[in-house]
Enzyme design. Sequence first.
Site, mmCIF file in Angstrom:
data_model
loop_
_atom_site.group_PDB
_atom_site.id
_atom_site.type_symbol
_atom_site.label_atom_id
_atom_site.label_comp_id
_atom_site.label_asym_id
_atom_site.label_seq_id
_atom_site.Cartn_x
_atom_site.Cartn_y
_atom_site.Cartn_z
ATOM 1 N N ASP A 106 -5.876 -35.420 46.568
ATOM 2 C CA ASP A 106 -6.110 -34.982 47.938
ATOM 3 C C ASP A 106 -5.006 -33.999 48.312
ATOM 4 O OD1 ASP A 106 -7.255 -34.979 50.533
ATOM 5 O OD2 ASP A 106 -7.735 -37.099 50.337
ATOM 6 N N GLU A 149 -13.287 -29.854 51.891
ATOM 7 C CA GLU A 149 -13.786 -30.730 52.945
ATOM 8 C C GLU A 149 -14.158 -29.857 54.138
ATOM 9 O OE1 GLU A 149 -12.492 -34.420 55.874
ATOM 10 O OE2 GLU A 149 -11.117 -32.787 55.422
ATOM 11 N N ASP A 173 -8.274 -30.994 51.988
ATOM 12 C CA ASP A 173 -8.479 -31.640 53.281
ATOM 13 C C ASP A 173 -8.520 -30.617 54.418
ATOM 14 O OD1 ASP A 173 -8.421 -34.191 54.967
ATOM 15 O OD2 ASP A 173 -6.682 -33.106 55.760
ATOM 16 N N HIS A 185 -13.497 -42.484 53.662
ATOM 17 C CA HIS A 185 -12.497 -43.124 54.511
ATOM 18 C C HIS A 185 -12.612 -42.727 55.980
ATOM 19 C CE1 HIS A 185 -11.067 -39.169 53.474
ATOM 20 N NE2 HIS A 185 -10.199 -39.217 54.467
ATOM 21 N N ASP A 186 -13.494 -41.784 56.308
ATOM 22 C CA ASP A 186 -13.627 -41.288 57.684
ATOM 23 C C ASP A 186 -14.889 -41.762 58.392
ATOM 24 O OD1 ASP A 186 -11.263 -39.846 57.949
ATOM 25 O OD2 ASP A 186 -12.095 -38.052 57.011
#
Length: 561
Positions: free
Chosen positions: A105, A264, A207, A332-333
């Site tokens: 990430d 992302e 990200d 995770h979001d």
Amino acid sequence: MAKSKTSSSKKWWKEQIIYQIYPRSFFDSDGDGIGDLKGIIEKLDYIKSLGVTAVWVNPFYASPNDDNGYDISDYRKIMDEFGNMDDFNEMIKGFHDRDIKFVMDLVVNHTSDEHEWFKQSRSSRYNLYRDYYHWWPAENGKPNYRFSYFDEKGDAWKYDAHTDAYYLHYFSAKQPDLNWENPEVRREIYDIMHFWVKKGVDGFRLDAFQFISKDTSFPPFPKGYQNNVVDVIKHHGMGPTLHDHIREMNKEVLSKYEVFAVSEGVGSSFEDAHSLVDEDRNELQMVYHFEGVEVGNGLDDPHTLADFKQVHSKWEASFKDNGWISIFLANHDVPRMVSRFGNDSDEFRVASSKMLNTFLLTMRGTPYCYFGDELGMKNIYFQHISEYQDIAAKNGYKKALSEGRDMKKFMQNLSFYSRDNSRTPMQWDNSEHAGFSSDLPWIAVNQDYKEVNVAAQETCPDSVLNHFRQLTSLRTNNPVLIYGTYQQVDKDNPEVYAYSRTLDSQVWLVLLSFVETDSIFQLPDNMQSFEIQGNNYSELRINDGRAKLKAYQAVVLSQKG
């Protein structure tokens, strides 16, 4: 847009099955209640057994943890809670020894306000690091509004008295945005990427990358602008120099190694998305769009199966000739997959989890499978704000209170949609704390862990876990599920999502029931004779060329003869 037949070209990264690990919640090796890198190392054989071929781990850099690691204070150091660089080296070697790629990430839209760059930047208007971030002198008045996802007031400008200026933060006030217009910032970032690739990293998940470029004059937004998903992405994302920066990144880093990068966020249109990843662009390799997990507008306006079909089919259609997409239903979001798109009741959790995993592993695009979904883990549904750990939940609650919103409705939506639902500890067995830790975990364990856990499912042949393993094997061994074309079948069916995958002479048909009752599906003429390649039930009932599917049944058929 001119199209070329490039999306069928074979690339190793198209063929991956990516398993996402949220390290704080995967496995705690040292009993402090927080998952760590040694915990991942202890579970390497389990990860290999899943049949996945790559792992993406959420950030584990040094961080004060305002946003659980997405606020980075040192890009070349491991967070103390997670271990040290020796642990990282052992972990990545463990993955590579098992032929598993490693995806890192990369969080470079912003840093932590505790990063040395920002400490220097805020110390003086004349510091060499001042232009590493976006500053607006207070004597010029307050800058034009920009939205912040995690700010209590939704305002991305934070006043800093030390130098009488405002700094920009699209996320938390402790996450100041980097100024990518400064070539020294870009050089620093490329050096960081080289550092990690030389340590063995095979790919980067970038990200919030659509936000890195800003119009540094920060003009006012047009009349009618609103803080909704569409306007925020349109007016905050895909800035004027974004593609220049990405092409430079490709030239300076990505093109020099056998690595890939996935962005992302993909802007506000298909054109934006293609501009990031079409092969002739020399930019990135894969898009990770959010429209598939954003269908529906809360509990008052849930999505329908028609919505689900439409969003996934339109993205596939746009990328059938050029570019490449990711396929995911959880991360995770967002909430847990089975709670969001299936049925997490005791009666249907198993069947619908298997059905959704079937979708992920038979669609065209690179699948991203979130840890715990191979077990059918579901939302924890916190009821009180004190139970939440996520900054988005805590500050969102304060913002809703200050705006006088209906707090009962707010809490109902938060309970369902909160990011904390996907961050509860991995359920390894039925011992205390689900076998995740010997101490109280950093966030509560879902109370269904005594029934839903790895140990219980390992020994059950038809468990969600073992069905997941069957699916990964099916995808890995059948290129039709990777490179085959996609076509909806009976697209107006209100209960069944059906599509074919075709490669050369091979034709496969996937049938997914999204209802808790039996449903009927008329098999097309070319599938009257078939072999069953996958099934989440022990049988498939056929009568006069019609399949009678059970609740949440998922079957994969290949044309016979």
